[in-house]
Design an enzyme around this catalytic site. Structure first.
Site, PDB file in Angstrom:
ATOM      1  N   SER A   1       0.799  -1.225   0.000  1.00  0.00           N
ATOM      2  CA  SER A   1       0.000   0.000   0.000  1.00  0.00           C
ATOM      3  C   SER A   1       0.839   1.287   0.000  1.00  0.00           C
ATOM      4  CB  SER A   1      -0.935  -0.064   1.206  1.00  0.00           C
ATOM      5  OG  SER A   1      -1.858   0.965   1.158  1.00  0.00           O
TER       6      SER A   1
ATOM      7  N   ALA B   1      -8.984   9.362   8.993  1.00  0.00           N
ATOM      8  CA  ALA B   1      -8.579  10.660   8.458  1.00  0.00           C
ATOM      9  C   ALA B   1      -7.672  10.481   7.244  1.00  0.00           C
ATOM     10  CB  ALA B   1      -7.873  11.465   9.543  1.00  0.00           C
ATOM     11  N   ASN B   2      -6.934   9.363   7.196  1.00  0.00           N
ATOM     12  CA  ASN B   2      -6.009   9.132   6.084  1.00  0.00           C
ATOM     13  C   ASN B   2      -6.715   8.771   4.767  1.00  0.00           C
ATOM     14  OD1 ASN B   2      -6.703   6.392   6.277  1.00  0.00           O
ATOM     15  ND2 ASN B   2      -4.886   5.858   7.463  1.00  0.00           N
TER      16      ASN B   2
ATOM     17  N   GLY C   1       1.186  -0.207  12.664  1.00  0.00           N
ATOM     18  CA  GLY C   1       0.984  -1.613  12.317  1.00  0.00           C
ATOM     19  C   GLY C   1       1.590  -1.942  10.967  1.00  0.00           C
TER      20      GLY C   1
ATOM     21  N   ASP D   1      -6.536   2.206  -2.056  1.00  0.00           N
ATOM     22  CA  ASP D   1      -7.630   2.057  -1.086  1.00  0.00           C
ATOM     23  C   ASP D   1      -7.796   3.298  -0.211  1.00  0.00           C
ATOM     24  OD1 ASP D   1      -5.429   1.663   0.491  1.00  0.00           O
ATOM     25  OD2 ASP D   1      -5.981  -0.338   1.203  1.00  0.00           O
TER      26      ASP D   1
ATOM     27  N   ARG E   1       0.905   5.813  19.221  1.00  0.00           N
ATOM     28  CA  ARG E   1       0.551   4.397  19.007  1.00  0.00           C
ATOM     29  C   ARG E   1       1.623   3.730  18.149  1.00  0.00           C
ATOM     30  NH1 ARG E   1      -1.251   4.231  13.732  1.00  0.00           N
ATOM     31  NH2 ARG E   1      -1.813   2.044  13.907  1.00  0.00           N
TER      32      ARG E   1
END
Ligand code: G16
Length: 558
Positions: A67, A387-388, A520, A286, A517
């Protein structure tokens, strides 16, 4: 598993040994790492996708993409039969499978899991896995590894769809399992015909409203640009100029992630584009964000996922209101659709405030579409966006059924009124939007249709509310798994003490909000800060990044 299956697996697994000392985990969006480390992982995820197909008696999907990551990275994730992300209870098995040191350990794990999950490994069921990849060069050899993994499970076939966007693959899996035609052409056909339907029902007054007709799209030098070129030929009401179609380096100075985080003009755009509506996709298409270019500057005005969510919510609420409006002196109460919106901690505080003011139910989940999607599916209409720019709209079967019925009833009794049109618009949205997963191409067409419907320029859209200034940073640390969070990632529970330090820092800034955070998808800790001015947001983000470094950095002192 029988001896024949065992010997096939032992033979194929021995050709894909995991790189020594590398431990991977099925993160926010599957496995991601430098492509050179991924061959055995992709082979093993092929096995996993095949087992999932056998267990569910359905088609599953395997997508090779990293991605928004840099071009040298790659990744792999599984699409479940619904077209959504892999069921979370399979993730620990994915981790164990990919990290198994040798073929015998791999087989033992499979045996144990197959027994526990009642998966037959005797080749009795003919499973199928749809396989696709983005445009990364490493995708070619990784797709071969995936095929080997899939076909090493007896009775399961791999159908290679070639280069696709991630959402196209998810859409195909969903469509196949719903008994629908699922070719790439069917995908374009569904998007373009539902877009045309929305255009047909634009209110009379707005029909001739010239909403600056040209849209310029940054394809992030990934797969989205080439697919949009095909789609745009099937649209007559929209003029799209696609840039960054794959001739430059993927995601480098281009794309939705770059535009959203850096808030500067992407490569391939310049002063001549001032005044136009622009949009950016990410590497596998995406994510979607919009922007406009400020004159005499390399800065942009960003219209992010929160504003796309707000636009969608406003439109859907308007259609629902029309449907339940007073008719012949009676309020139509036949169906009270539950409309909900789902956001993450990254949502700008101003957007949440705006959505609540509209009277909408707003709920929060941790980052990652797998969490948002699950939550959104609890509503009749669940709209979720990060938000992305990652998000979509989900419609419940019961609501769509009611809508179909309502449409039939209204088209005979209330011809010409707004109510049948509202029903048709919502039905068209349910077909245009990719309900399997966030999809920049379908999202873009829905944004364009709604802007036309409202008669709005991007400027008016952007004025729905004013974002609080924000800043995002990433900090490299020794071990990102040392951070764990709670309350939809708004509170750090480990390492002890860091949350108090973040709170003390945040309290210094009016309207300050800050969280950290572990990413991932990359080996970093992310920092998000919001405050009443850009300087304050920058300063808060910088001080918290220093705290992260102090607690977790390479020279950590806490
Ligand atoms: C993936 C997920 C997104 C998530 C993002 C976060 O995005 O699909 O839902 O927002 O990761 O990344 P990180 O955990 O690094 O902050 P993508 O577009 O890379 O697939």
């Amino acid at each position: 598993m029988n001896e024949h299956q065992r010997s096939i697996l032992l033979h194929s697994a021995s050709r894909f040994s995991p790189p020594p000392g590398v431990k991977l985990s099925y993160g926010t969006a599957g496995f991601r790492a430098d492509a050179s480390l991924l061959e055995s992982t992709v082979f093993r995820v092929g096995i996993l996708a095949a087992l999932r197909s056998i267990q569910t008696r359905s088609v599953t999907g395997l997508m090779i993409t990293a991605s928004h990551n840099q071009e040298s990275d790659n990744g792999v994730k599984v699409a479940d039969p619904s077209g959504g992300m892999l069921s979370q209870h399979w993730e620990p098995f994915a981790d164990a499978l990919t990290n198994a040191a040798d073929p015998n350990t791999l087989l033992q794990l499979m045996d144990d899991f197959a027994t526990k999950e009642k998966i037959s490994l005797e080749g009795a069921y003919g499973g199928e896995v749809l396989l696709a990849r983005d445009t990364r060069p490493s995708g070619v050899f990784l797709a071969e590894a995936a095929k080997q993994g899939i076909t090493s499970i007896m009775g399961v076939s791999a159908t290679d769809m070639g280069v696709m966007t991630t959402p196209q693959l998810h859409w195909m899996v969903r469509s196949r399992n719903n008994g629908m035609e699922a070719s790439e052409h069917n995908y374009y056909d569904q998007l373009s015909s539902s877009f045309r339907c929305l255009m047909e029902y634009i209110p009379q007054g707005n029909r001739n409203n010239i909403v600056n007709d040209k849209l310029i799209v940054d394809g992030s030098d990934g797969v989205g640009g080439e697919k949009l070129e095909i789609l745009k030929k099937m649209l007559s009401d929209l003029s799209i100029d696609v840039r960054n179609r794959g001739d430059g380096v993927l995601n480098e100075g281009v794309g939705a992630d770059f535009v959203q985080k850096e808030k500067v003009v992407p490569r391939g755009f310049g002063p001549v584009d001032v005044g136009f509506r622009c949009a950016s996709l990410d590497g596998d298409a995406d994510r979607l964000v919009y922007f406009s270019i400020q004159s005499n500057s390399n800065k942009i005005v960003l219209v992010d996922g929160d504003k796309i969510l707000s636009l969608f919510a406003l439109f859907i609420k308007e259609q629902l209101n029309i449907l339940t409006e007073e008719e012949n002196g009676k309020v139509n109460k036949s169906y009270q659709a539950r409309l909900g919106v789902v956001q993450t901690a990254y949502a700008n505080g101003a957007s949440t405030h705006y959505l609540k003011q509209l009277g909408l139910e707003v709920v929060f989940t941790p980052t990652g579409v797998k969490y948002l999607h699950e939550k959104a599916s609890e509503y009749d209409i669940g709209i979720y966006f990060e938000a992305n720019g990652h998000g979509t709209i989900l419609f419940s079967e019961s609501f769509l059924c009611w809508l179909e019925g309502k449409n039939n009833e209204l088209s005979s009794t209330s011809k010409g009124s707004e109510q049948p049109k509202a029903a048709l618009r919502l039905l068209a949205v349910s077909k245009l939007i990719n309900q399997a997963v966030g999809d920049s191409l379908s999202g873009l067409l829905l944004v364009e249709a709604i802007l036309k419907h409202m008669g709005w320029s991007m400027l008016i859209w952007n004025e729905l509310y004013h974002d609080l200034p924000s800043k995002q940073l990433k900090v490299k640390v020794v071990d990102r798994t040392a951070v764990s969070t709670a309350n939809a990632e708004t509170v750090v529970v480990r390492p002890v003490g860091i949350q108090d330090a973040i709170n003390a820092e945040t309290a210094k800034y009016p309207q300050g909000r800050c969280f950290i955070r572990p990413s991932g998808t990359e080996d970093v800790i992310r920092v998000y800060a919001e405050a009443s001015s850009q300087e304050a947001a920058d300063s808060l983000a910088n001080s918290v990044a220093r705290l992260v470094d102090r607690f977790l950095g390479f020279n950590a002192t806490e």
